[in-house]
Design a protein around this motif. Structure first.
Motif, PDB file in Angstrom:
ATOM      1  N   VAL A   7       0.836  -1.205   0.000  1.00 38.68           N
ATOM      2  CA  VAL A   7       0.000   0.000   0.000  1.00 38.68           C
ATOM      3  C   VAL A   7       0.869   1.253   0.000  1.00 38.68           C
ATOM      4  N   ALA A   8       1.898   1.282   0.854  1.00 43.20           N
ATOM      5  CA  ALA A   8       2.786   2.450   0.924  1.00 43.20           C
ATOM      6  C   ALA A   8       3.503   2.669  -0.408  1.00 43.20           C
ATOM      7  N   ALA A   9       3.954   1.576  -1.033  1.00 42.41           N
ATOM      8  CA  ALA A   9       4.643   1.700  -2.311  1.00 42.41           C
ATOM      9  C   ALA A   9       3.708   2.230  -3.389  1.00 42.41           C
ATOM     10  N   ALA A  10       2.470   1.733  -3.418  1.00 44.68           N
ATOM     11  CA  ALA A  10       1.506   2.186  -4.419  1.00 44.68           C
ATOM     12  C   ALA A  10       1.140   3.655  -4.217  1.00 44.68           C
ATOM     13  N   ALA A  11       0.998   4.079  -2.961  1.00 47.46           N
ATOM     14  CA  ALA A  11       0.674   5.479  -2.681  1.00 47.46           C
ATOM     15  C   ALA A  11       1.819   6.392  -3.091  1.00 47.46           C
ATOM     16  N   GLY A  12       3.041   5.984  -2.792  1.00 52.44           N
ATOM     17  CA  GLY A  12       4.193   6.785  -3.209  1.00 52.44           C
ATOM     18  C   GLY A  12       4.296   6.878  -4.720  1.00 52.44           C
ATOM     19  N   LEU A  13       4.032   5.760  -5.404  1.00 51.54           N
ATOM     20  CA  LEU A  13       4.074   5.764  -6.865  1.00 51.54           C
ATOM     21  C   LEU A  13       2.987   6.665  -7.431  1.00 51.54           C
ATOM     22  N   PHE A  14       1.795   6.628  -6.854  1.00 51.49           N
ATOM     23  CA  PHE A  14       0.707   7.497  -7.307  1.00 51.49           C
ATOM     24  C   PHE A  14       1.136   8.965  -7.243  1.00 51.49           C
ATOM     25  N   ASP A  15       1.702   9.392  -6.110  1.00 48.66           N
ATOM     26  CA  ASP A  15       2.131  10.783  -5.968  1.00 48.66           C
ATOM     27  C   ASP A  15       3.209  11.147  -6.982  1.00 48.66           C
ATOM     28  N   GLU A  16       4.166  10.251  -7.177  1.00 44.93           N
ATOM     29  CA  GLU A  16       5.265  10.539  -8.099  1.00 44.93           C
ATOM     30  C   GLU A  16       4.774  10.653  -9.539  1.00 44.93           C
ATOM     31  N   VAL A  17       3.831   9.794  -9.910  1.00 47.04           N
ATOM     32  CA  VAL A  17       3.310   9.825 -11.282  1.00 47.04           C
ATOM     33  C   VAL A  17       2.350  10.991 -11.473  1.00 47.04           C
ATOM     34  N   ARG A  18       1.416  11.142 -10.528  1.00 46.35           N
ATOM     35  CA  ARG A  18       0.373  12.160 -10.679  1.00 46.35           C
ATOM     36  C   ARG A  18       0.897  13.573 -10.478  1.00 46.35           C
ATOM     37  N   TYR A  19       1.774  13.764  -9.486  1.00 41.93           N
ATOM     38  CA  TYR A  19       2.207  15.113  -9.144  1.00 41.93           C
ATOM     39  C   TYR A  19       3.695  15.369  -9.379  1.00 41.93           C
ATOM     40  N   GLY A  20       4.459  14.313  -9.626  1.00 37.91           N
ATOM     41  CA  GLY A  20       5.894  14.484  -9.845  1.00 37.91           C
ATOM     42  C   GLY A  20       6.359  14.241 -11.251  1.00 37.91           C
ATOM     43  N   ASP A  21       5.415  13.983 -12.189  1.00 36.23           N
ATOM     44  CA  ASP A  21       5.742  13.767 -13.605  1.00 36.23           C
ATOM     45  C   ASP A  21       6.711  12.602 -13.813  1.00 36.23           C
ATOM     46  N   ARG A  22       6.646  11.607 -12.960  1.00 35.77           N
ATOM     47  CA  ARG A  22       7.507  10.442 -13.126  1.00 35.77           C
ATOM     48  C   ARG A  22       6.830   9.428 -14.029  1.00 35.77           C
ATOM     49  N   PRO A  23       7.536   8.869 -15.010  1.00 33.54           N
ATOM     50  CA  PRO A  23       6.936   7.826 -15.845  1.00 33.54           C
ATOM     51  C   PRO A  23       6.813   6.519 -15.068  1.00 33.54           C
ATOM     52  N   ALA A  24       5.863   5.706 -15.464  1.00 26.91           N
ATOM     53  CA  ALA A  24       5.670   4.392 -14.839  1.00 26.91           C
ATOM     54  C   ALA A  24       5.819   3.328 -15.907  1.00 26.91           C
ATOM     55  N   ASN A  25       6.095   2.118 -15.486  1.00 24.47           N
ATOM     56  CA  ASN A  25       6.195   1.016 -16.447  1.00 24.47           C
ATOM     57  C   ASN A  25       5.031   0.050 -16.255  1.00 24.47           C
ATOM     58  N   GLY A  26       4.962  -0.929 -17.135  1.00 29.22           N
ATOM     59  CA  GLY A  26       3.851  -1.863 -17.112  1.00 29.22           C
ATOM     60  C   GLY A  26       3.787  -2.693 -15.845  1.00 29.22           C
ATOM     61  N   ASP A  27       4.955  -3.092 -15.325  1.00 29.87           N
ATOM     62  CA  ASP A  27       4.965  -3.896 -14.105  1.00 29.87           C
ATOM     63  C   ASP A  27       4.408  -3.104 -12.923  1.00 29.87           C
ATOM     64  N   GLN A  28       4.751  -1.831 -12.858  1.00 29.38           N
ATOM     65  CA  GLN A  28       4.244  -1.008 -11.757  1.00 29.38           C
ATOM     66  C   GLN A  28       2.729  -0.833 -11.842  1.00 29.38           C
ATOM     67  N   ALA A  29       2.245  -0.592 -13.049  1.00 33.38           N
ATOM     68  CA  ALA A  29       0.796  -0.447 -13.227  1.00 33.38           C
ATOM     69  C   ALA A  29       0.076  -1.745 -12.882  1.00 33.38           C
ATOM     70  N   ALA A  30       0.632  -2.858 -13.346  1.00 37.96           N
ATOM     71  CA  ALA A  30       0.014  -4.154 -13.052  1.00 37.96           C
ATOM     72  C   ALA A  30       0.012  -4.442 -11.557  1.00 37.96           C
ATOM     73  N   GLU A  31       1.046  -4.012 -10.844  1.00 39.55           N
ATOM     74  CA  GLU A  31       1.104  -4.227  -9.395  1.00 39.55           C
ATOM     75  C   GLU A  31       0.015  -3.441  -8.668  1.00 39.55           C
TER      76      GLU A  31
END
Length: 206
Positions: free
Chosen positions: A169-193
């Motif tokens: 949960v913590a990892a997914a929340a951090g990834l959400f913030d980085e992608v949504r508000y930090g302009d960080r790209p995500a990969n398919g494995d992260q999205a699938a997770e």
């Protein structure tokens, strides 16, 4: 009879006391007390580069080349550092709510996340997937409906409801913030997770 040779340190010019006094006077100057650290670093690099160029005119070609390579690497490192600082500052100051449309359902958000994943829009899949799992947990009564809750706040509520999934949960929340508000790209494995986490929290077996 030969007397032993005594080595005497040469007198310091200026003396130690004079040097310390000069240093204190120098450090009292206003330019050492401003907060523009980045500006001072850039000024130092500019000064050092000027000195290197001046010395390069009389230096062997190999030394000149080595100096140029060193400064190129320094410039690349500084550019990377600045990009990290700017991204961190932007992320720290721009975090917003996870769910902006309070009328959308978890099923609708999940469908949007799956479409994004299938289309290769992994960042959108991460964002919509985390929104889907947030709304689904609200719909099922596992967490409270808190309008305007950030990803960090959602993660705390989810971790309390599902302690065995706290790390994910913590990892997914951090990834959400980085992608949504930090302009960080995500990969398919992260999205699938993120989608797999939605299933795990909902008790879905795949």
């Amino acid at each position: 009879m030969r007397l032993p040779l005594l080595l005497v340190d040469p007198p310091l010019d200026p003396s130690g006391d004079e040097a310390r006094s000069a240093l204190r006077r120098e450090l009292l100057k206003p330019e050492y007390h401003d907060t523009d650290v980045l500006g001072r670093v850039l000024d130092w690099i500019d000064h050092a580069l000027d000195q290197t160029v001046d010395r390069a005119t009389s230096a062997p070609p190999l030394s000149t080349f080595a100096a140029i390579v060193a400064f190129l690497l320094l410039g690349l490192g500084l550019a990377w550092l600045l990009s990290r600082v700017r991204r961190t500052s932007r992320l720290a100051g721009a975090r917003g709510p996870v769910v902006e449309d309070r009328t959308v359902t978890a099923a609708e958000l999940r469908a949007a996340a799956e479409r994004a994943l299938a289309a290769g829009r992994h960042g959108d899949a991460v964002v919509e997937g985390f929104r889907a799992l947030t709304v689904r947990q609200v719909e099922r009564g596992w967490i409270d409906d808190r309008p305007g809750a950030t990803a960090h706040e959602v993660a705390l509520s989810l971790a309390a409801a599902h302690p065995d999934q706290e790390r994910r949960v913590a990892a997914a929340a951090g990834l959400f913030d980085e992608v949504r508000y930090g302009d960080r790209p995500a990969n398919g494995d992260q999205a699938a997770e993120v989608l797999a986490l939605d299933d795990a929290l909902a008790g879905v077996r795949r």
